[in-house]
Design an enzyme around this catalytic site. Structure first.
Site, PDB file in Angstrom:
ATOM      1  N   HIS A  68      51.233  32.606  35.589  1.00 26.85           N
ATOM      2  CA  HIS A  68      51.120  31.662  36.701  1.00 26.85           C
ATOM      3  C   HIS A  68      52.345  31.765  37.601  1.00 26.85           C
ATOM      4  O   HIS A  68      53.403  32.245  37.200  1.00 26.85           O
ATOM      5  CB  HIS A  68      50.975  30.228  36.199  1.00 26.85           C
ATOM      6  CG  HIS A  68      52.202  29.723  35.494  1.00 26.85           C
ATOM      7  ND1 HIS A  68      52.562  30.129  34.229  1.00 26.85           N
ATOM      8  CD2 HIS A  68      53.171  28.850  35.896  1.00 26.85           C
ATOM      9  CE1 HIS A  68      53.683  29.530  33.876  1.00 26.85           C
ATOM     10  NE2 HIS A  68      54.088  28.755  34.870  1.00 26.85           N
TER      11      HIS A  68
ATOM     12  N   ASP B  18      54.654  29.002  39.760  1.00 28.79           N
ATOM     13  CA  ASP B  18      54.858  27.564  39.595  1.00 28.79           C
ATOM     14  C   ASP B  18      54.229  26.746  40.716  1.00 28.79           C
ATOM     15  O   ASP B  18      54.418  27.028  41.908  1.00 28.79           O
ATOM     16  CB  ASP B  18      56.360  27.245  39.526  1.00 28.79           C
ATOM     17  CG  ASP B  18      56.964  27.566  38.173  1.00 28.79           C
ATOM     18  OD1 ASP B  18      56.214  27.574  37.181  1.00 28.79           O
ATOM     19  OD2 ASP B  18      58.181  27.805  38.111  1.00 28.79           O
TER      20      ASP B  18
ATOM     21  N   HIS C 108      54.852  34.406  35.983  1.00 27.65           N
ATOM     22  CA  HIS C 108      55.545  34.475  34.702  1.00 27.65           C
ATOM     23  C   HIS C 108      54.713  33.803  33.615  1.00 27.65           C
ATOM     24  O   HIS C 108      53.757  33.083  33.904  1.00 27.65           O
ATOM     25  CB  HIS C 108      56.932  33.822  34.787  1.00 27.65           C
ATOM     26  CG  HIS C 108      56.903  32.370  35.159  1.00 27.65           C
ATOM     27  ND1 HIS C 108      56.741  31.940  36.462  1.00 27.65           N
ATOM     28  CD2 HIS C 108      57.001  31.244  34.410  1.00 27.65           C
ATOM     29  CE1 HIS C 108      56.752  30.622  36.501  1.00 27.65           C
ATOM     30  NE2 HIS C 108      56.897  30.178  35.266  1.00 27.65           N
TER      31      HIS C 108
ATOM     32  N   ARG D  80      64.176  23.026  33.598  1.00 34.30           N
ATOM     33  CA  ARG D  80      63.853  23.706  34.852  1.00 34.30           C
ATOM     34  C   ARG D  80      64.099  22.806  36.051  1.00 34.30           C
ATOM     35  O   ARG D  80      63.752  21.627  36.037  1.00 34.30           O
ATOM     36  CB  ARG D  80      62.375  24.134  34.853  1.00 34.30           C
ATOM     37  CG  ARG D  80      62.004  25.058  36.006  1.00 34.30           C
ATOM     38  CD  ARG D  80      60.508  25.289  36.061  1.00 34.30           C
ATOM     39  NE  ARG D  80      59.796  24.151  36.661  1.00 34.30           N
ATOM     40  CZ  ARG D  80      58.471  24.023  36.673  1.00 34.30           C
ATOM     41  NH1 ARG D  80      57.709  24.933  36.101  1.00 34.30           N
ATOM     42  NH2 ARG D  80      57.913  22.978  37.250  1.00 34.30           N
TER      43      ARG D  80
END
Length: 298
Positions: free
Chosen positions: A98, A100, A252, A267
């Site tokens: 995907h 983000d 990723h 994150r």
């Protein structure tokens, strides 16, 4: 003169940067060099940043742009507005490729991920370069993709939860507590480099104007090409590692080979622009308002 050393990790994507202690006090020339490395290599890695905490991680990320809130639907870490706690003991399992937050109309420019606790073995992260994936397509297929648009959504695929535990089900409910849906170009033009990249991944649910079977088949075909090993890099985490990736040019995923070992990362994402296709048409929000999550970057 900068003391940074930049060494490629793989042939088409990824570089490790040494000679820098990350934080919010980096000189402007060092930040500029880091940004240029990010544009060139798509994902950059820093070892030995154990001094960072949530506040200094956000301070460093702010040098790259304006941080978003932690997530459009998932609360931040202990009230921290900007930090998403990726703790895989809490039902989080992002095991598909995907980019983000593509279910909103202004996906992040970049993500800054810091390793807090990692397994003794396993739990690596893979990234793929969606620019080189586009460039290595046959010209006829590139021409087709240039004209296509796809609908992305966070509406959860609950069929995937068969046999899942209560934590996983609860996380899925929070993740999709507000449904977002956005129509994006399948090929976006990078606002800084002018490169063309493929904008798909697991949040892309269907191609506009095609039957469900044709859409599913074409999405599968494109994704298989995007994630060919030649386009990828794999990172073995150590505590204190930091990865920064250009969310406009990558996908990723996590490698879930670590069983019940703890794996926790934090994150921070940087506000991005509204993607624009080859034809100049921007992405269009179909459901949900992302204004509280992210400003639209200039």
């Amino acid at each position: 003169m900068s003391s940074l050393s930049i060494a490629p990790v793989a042939g088409r994507i990824g570089a490790q940067i040494t000679g820098v202690r990350l934080g919010g006090d980096l000189p402007a020339d060092v930040v500029a060099e880091i940004r240029q490395a990010l544009l060139r290599h798509k994902v950059i890695f820093f070892r030995g940043q154990e001094h960072l905490d949530e506040q200094s991680q956000v301070a460093f990320a702010t040098l790259l742009g304006e941080p978003t809130t932690a997530h459009p639907t998932v609360p931040g870490l202990d009230g921290n507005t900007h930090v998403l706690d990726l703790d895989y003991r809490n039902g989080q399992k992002v095991d598909r490729w995907h980019t983000d937050v593509t279910f909103v109309d202004r996906p992040p420019l970049a993500s800054v991920l810091r390793a807090v606790t990692v397994p003794d073995a396993g739990g690596d992260t893979l990234w793929t370069n969606t620019v080189t994936a586009y460039e290595h397509l046959p010209a006829e297929l590139r021409d087709l993709l240039d004209r296509l648009r796809a609908v992305h959504t966070n509406a959860y695929d609950y069929a995937r939860l068969a046999g899942a535990d209560d934590q996983a089900r609860k996380y899925a409910e929070v993740f999709a507590s507000t449904v977002f849906e956005t129509e994006h170009p399948v090929v976006r033009v990078h606002p800084e480099t002018g490169e063309r990249s493929i904008l798909l991944g697991d949040f892309a649910k269907r191609l506009v104007g095609l039957s469900s079977s044709t859409s599913a088949g074409l999405l599968r075909l494109i994704q298989e090409h995007v994630t060919e090993v030649e386009n990828t890099v794999r990172w073995r985490w150590a505590p204190g590692d930091v990865a920064v990736w250009d969310n406009r040019a990558t996908q990723h995923r996590v490698v879930h080979d670590f069983g019940d070992q703890p794996r926790r990362l934090h994150r921070v994402t940087i506000a991005g622009d509204v993607p624009v296709g080859v034809d100049g048409r921007p992405s269009v929000a179909l459901a949900g308002d992302a204004a509280a999550y992210s400003p639209i970057a200039a």
